[in-house]
Design a protein around this motif. Structure first.
Motif: not given
Length: 180
Positions: A3, A6, A10, A33-34, A37, A43, A45, A48
């Protein structure tokens, strides 16, 4: 799945995409990753899902972006949407260990433990060293009372530097009454 790294990952993937905006696998990996994380490490969503859809538009044959949509839906408790997305991911790449793992996780968290365990066993047949699969399978062994099998898998996951494998070993020690 480290984590703390990350945020760096990114940044590196954003650099790759800046160099080649059509690099579908970079968009897919950034989406993953998003999805996996934590916000405190950058991160999101929303990002993502956006990156997953970009990757799918660039290369519809990739399973990873479909899996990301499944993970996001699962985390939002939209389990039917998660099921559909993960089924699509499995259809695209049935031997992808990560996709099999996320599918197994969904089955387990939605009450289909037997099918989820079979999915974990399939995942570990594909990649016997996948740390999160080792952890999830160890949890299932512990829940079934097979502490020795759980211990073997958590030790292997710990050797692979899965940070929460030692927490699993501690939980197992507690279950055995070994409070030291």
């Amino acid at each position: 799945r480290d984590y703390k790294a990350m945020g760096d990952a990114i940044g590196w993937l954003n650099q790759a995409i800046a160099l080649d905006p059509n690099f579908a696998r970079a968009h897919a990996q950034l989406a993953m990753i998003h999805a996996l994380g934590w916000a405190k490490y950058g991160s999101s969503q929303v990002e993502a899902e956006r990156q997953a859809r970009l990757a799918m538009a660039l290369d519809p044959s990739l399973a990873e972006p479909e899996a990301v949509l499944g993970i996001v839906a699962r985390d939002q408790r939209r389990y039917l949407d998660a099921r559909v997305a993960l089924d699509r991911a499995l259809a695209l790449e049935p031997d992808n260990a990560s996709v099999n793992l996320y599918n197994a996780q969904l089955l387990i968290v939605t009450g289909y433990a037997r099918q989820g365990v079979a999915g974990l066993d399939r995942t570990l047949a594909i990649d016997p060293m996948l740390p999160n699969a080792l952890h999830w399978r160890a949890v299932q062994y512990m829940d079934a009372g097979d502490f020795d099998a759980a211990e073997r898998l958590w030790k292997r996951a710990s050797e692979l530097h899965l940070s929460f494998a030692n927490a699993g070993l501690a939980l197992l020690a507690k279950e055995r009454g070994d409070f030291a």
